[in-house]
Design a protein around this motif. Sequence first.
Motif, mmCIF file in Angstrom:
data_model
loop_
_atom_site.group_PDB
_atom_site.id
_atom_site.type_symbol
_atom_site.label_atom_id
_atom_site.label_comp_id
_atom_site.label_asym_id
_atom_site.label_seq_id
_atom_site.Cartn_x
_atom_site.Cartn_y
_atom_site.Cartn_z
ATOM 1 N N VAL A 157 -4.224 37.847 5.423
ATOM 2 C CA VAL A 157 -3.428 38.644 4.495
ATOM 3 C C VAL A 157 -2.450 37.707 3.804
ATOM 4 O O VAL A 157 -1.775 36.902 4.470
ATOM 5 C CB VAL A 157 -2.675 39.764 5.230
ATOM 6 C CG1 VAL A 157 -1.727 40.488 4.278
ATOM 7 C CG2 VAL A 157 -3.661 40.749 5.858
ATOM 8 N N ARG A 158 -2.366 37.806 2.474
ATOM 9 C CA ARG A 158 -1.547 36.873 1.694
ATOM 10 C C ARG A 158 -0.605 37.616 0.758
ATOM 11 O O ARG A 158 -0.949 38.627 0.168
ATOM 12 C CB ARG A 158 -2.433 35.935 0.875
ATOM 13 C CG ARG A 158 -1.707 35.149 -0.222
ATOM 14 C CD ARG A 158 -2.588 34.112 -0.874
ATOM 15 N NE ARG A 158 -2.867 33.003 0.038
ATOM 16 C CZ ARG A 158 -3.551 31.910 -0.311
ATOM 17 N NH1 ARG A 158 -4.024 31.788 -1.544
ATOM 18 N NH2 ARG A 158 -3.762 30.937 0.570
ATOM 19 N N ALA A 159 0.600 37.059 0.615
ATOM 20 C CA ALA A 159 1.522 37.444 -0.443
ATOM 21 C C ALA A 159 1.866 36.193 -1.230
ATOM 22 O O ALA A 159 1.913 35.086 -0.673
ATOM 23 C CB ALA A 159 2.788 38.086 0.119
ATOM 24 N N THR A 160 2.106 36.356 -2.535
ATOM 25 C CA THR A 160 2.357 35.214 -3.407
ATOM 26 C C THR A 160 3.682 35.386 -4.135
ATOM 27 O O THR A 160 3.900 36.390 -4.823
ATOM 28 C CB THR A 160 1.224 35.059 -4.439
ATOM 29 O OG1 THR A 160 -0.018 34.854 -3.749
ATOM 30 C CG2 THR A 160 1.488 33.878 -5.366
ATOM 31 N N LEU B 246 6.461 38.948 6.703
ATOM 32 C CA LEU B 246 5.876 38.902 5.360
ATOM 33 C C LEU B 246 6.216 40.162 4.576
ATOM 34 O O LEU B 246 6.643 40.089 3.413
ATOM 35 C CB LEU B 246 4.363 38.749 5.469
ATOM 36 C CG LEU B 246 3.610 38.593 4.150
ATOM 37 C CD1 LEU B 246 3.910 37.240 3.524
ATOM 38 C CD2 LEU B 246 2.116 38.764 4.345
ATOM 39 N N ASP B 247 6.033 41.318 5.193
ATOM 40 C CA ASP B 247 6.303 42.580 4.500
ATOM 41 C C ASP B 247 7.779 42.674 4.097
ATOM 42 O O ASP B 247 8.106 43.134 2.995
ATOM 43 C CB ASP B 247 5.929 43.760 5.396
ATOM 44 C CG ASP B 247 4.420 43.895 5.576
ATOM 45 O OD1 ASP B 247 3.667 43.303 4.772
ATOM 46 O OD2 ASP B 247 4.002 44.597 6.520
ATOM 47 N N ARG C 9 3.471 39.397 10.376
ATOM 48 C CA ARG C 9 3.211 40.423 9.365
ATOM 49 C C ARG C 9 4.501 41.169 9.008
ATOM 50 O O ARG C 9 4.748 41.481 7.830
ATOM 51 C CB ARG C 9 2.144 41.400 9.870
ATOM 52 C CG ARG C 9 1.787 42.494 8.853
ATOM 53 C CD ARG C 9 1.224 41.886 7.559
ATOM 54 N NE ARG C 9 0.983 42.869 6.522
ATOM 55 C CZ ARG C 9 -0.173 43.509 6.356
ATOM 56 N NH1 ARG C 9 -1.191 43.263 7.160
ATOM 57 N NH2 ARG C 9 -0.320 44.370 5.374
ATOM 58 N N ARG D 295 1.635 44.499 -2.651
ATOM 59 C CA ARG D 295 2.291 43.190 -2.689
ATOM 60 C C ARG D 295 1.714 42.206 -1.668
ATOM 61 O O ARG D 295 2.115 41.041 -1.642
ATOM 62 C CB ARG D 295 3.792 43.360 -2.476
ATOM 63 C CG ARG D 295 4.454 44.144 -3.597
ATOM 64 C CD ARG D 295 5.951 44.192 -3.484
ATOM 65 N NE ARG D 295 6.537 44.656 -4.743
ATOM 66 C CZ ARG D 295 7.768 44.394 -5.133
ATOM 67 N NH1 ARG D 295 8.564 43.667 -4.366
ATOM 68 N NH2 ARG D 295 8.219 44.833 -6.293
ATOM 69 N N SER D 296 0.841 42.655 -0.836
ATOM 70 C CA SER D 296 0.102 41.762 0.057
ATOM 71 C C SER D 296 -1.362 42.173 0.005
ATOM 72 O O SER D 296 -1.674 43.355 -0.173
ATOM 73 C CB SER D 296 0.651 41.817 1.487
ATOM 74 O OG SER D 296 0.559 43.119 2.029
ATOM 75 N N THR E 197 2.414 30.593 -1.531
ATOM 76 C CA THR E 197 1.555 31.570 -0.870
ATOM 77 C C THR E 197 1.900 31.603 0.611
ATOM 78 O O THR E 197 2.226 30.576 1.214
ATOM 79 C CB THR E 197 0.061 31.243 -1.052
ATOM 80 O OG1 THR E 197 -0.221 29.952 -0.474
ATOM 81 C CG2 THR E 197 -0.310 31.230 -2.525
ATOM 82 N N ASP F 185 0.441 33.239 4.265
ATOM 83 C CA ASP F 185 -0.725 33.851 4.900
ATOM 84 C C ASP F 185 -0.434 34.209 6.348
ATOM 85 O O ASP F 185 0.142 33.404 7.093
ATOM 86 C CB ASP F 185 -1.929 32.899 4.860
ATOM 87 C CG ASP F 185 -2.296 32.468 3.447
ATOM 88 O OD1 ASP F 185 -1.945 33.197 2.499
ATOM 89 O OD2 ASP F 185 -2.946 31.410 3.301
#
Length: 267
Positions: free
Chosen positions: A174-177, A17-18, A14, A73-74, A188, A190
């Motif tokens: 939790v997803r960001a694209t 991703l952030d 996480r 954004r996520s 993507t 996840d």
Amino acid sequence: MQHRETIFAPTSAREALDAAVADRQSISLADVMETAALQTRVDKKFLLTPVQFAEFTDRLGAEFSVMEIDGLRSFQYRSTYFDTPDFEQYRAHRQGRRRRYKVRSRTYVESKLCMFEIKTKGRLGATVKHRRPQPIEDARQLTPQNLEFAAQVLAEEYGQDVPELAPVLHNSYVRATLVNSTDGERVTSDVELRYSDTASKVQGPDMVVVETKTGNGRGVSDQALSDLGIRPVSMSKYCLGVAALNPELPANKWSRLMKRHDWARMP
């Protein structure tokens, strides 16, 4: 985005991703749908450690924007998958049958949008997504309208009837694209995968499931991953969830992947 000499070393998926989406230019959902909808596409999946993910996204240039909606954004995704009582489609995916499909309901939590979807395999193995909106209260059930839609899709795609289907798996993540507006490429990412059925709950490993979605399977993101020595993996979030929650089912296609990484049962 400039390539950094020193790669950020995140301690969790996480966090990785952030950090990856924090400083990128944003793109709206409307623009994503206009430039990178890719309902017919070539999908490749990769399983990355947090550090590998930081290295990967560091290599993606400024042409990749991050999808942003209302300052976020996520996003939280929730899905319910439908299969036969004996997991016919799980078995079809395990055996690599050409005429296989997935039936699911997907909820986009923050936007309160819910879609009923059927993913089929088109020519040359391309994924084709068929979808229709539905009320969010129908997310975990198979309505007559969705059965009719499924019947139409399967008849047109495969010339077959809809089998007896029921909800067999729920999952969330939790997803960001990231989107390359130049060629419609999407990536993507996840994290925090969780699965449940009526009896058990399972949590996925602290890794990032990356999926590249391109028109030909040779996108900028695919090349960046290849340059890092990261190869695609044969995996399906649905099939991994079914296998983890139902250890009595044959899962030889994913057993090594599950043994290598920690898929933990939750209380």
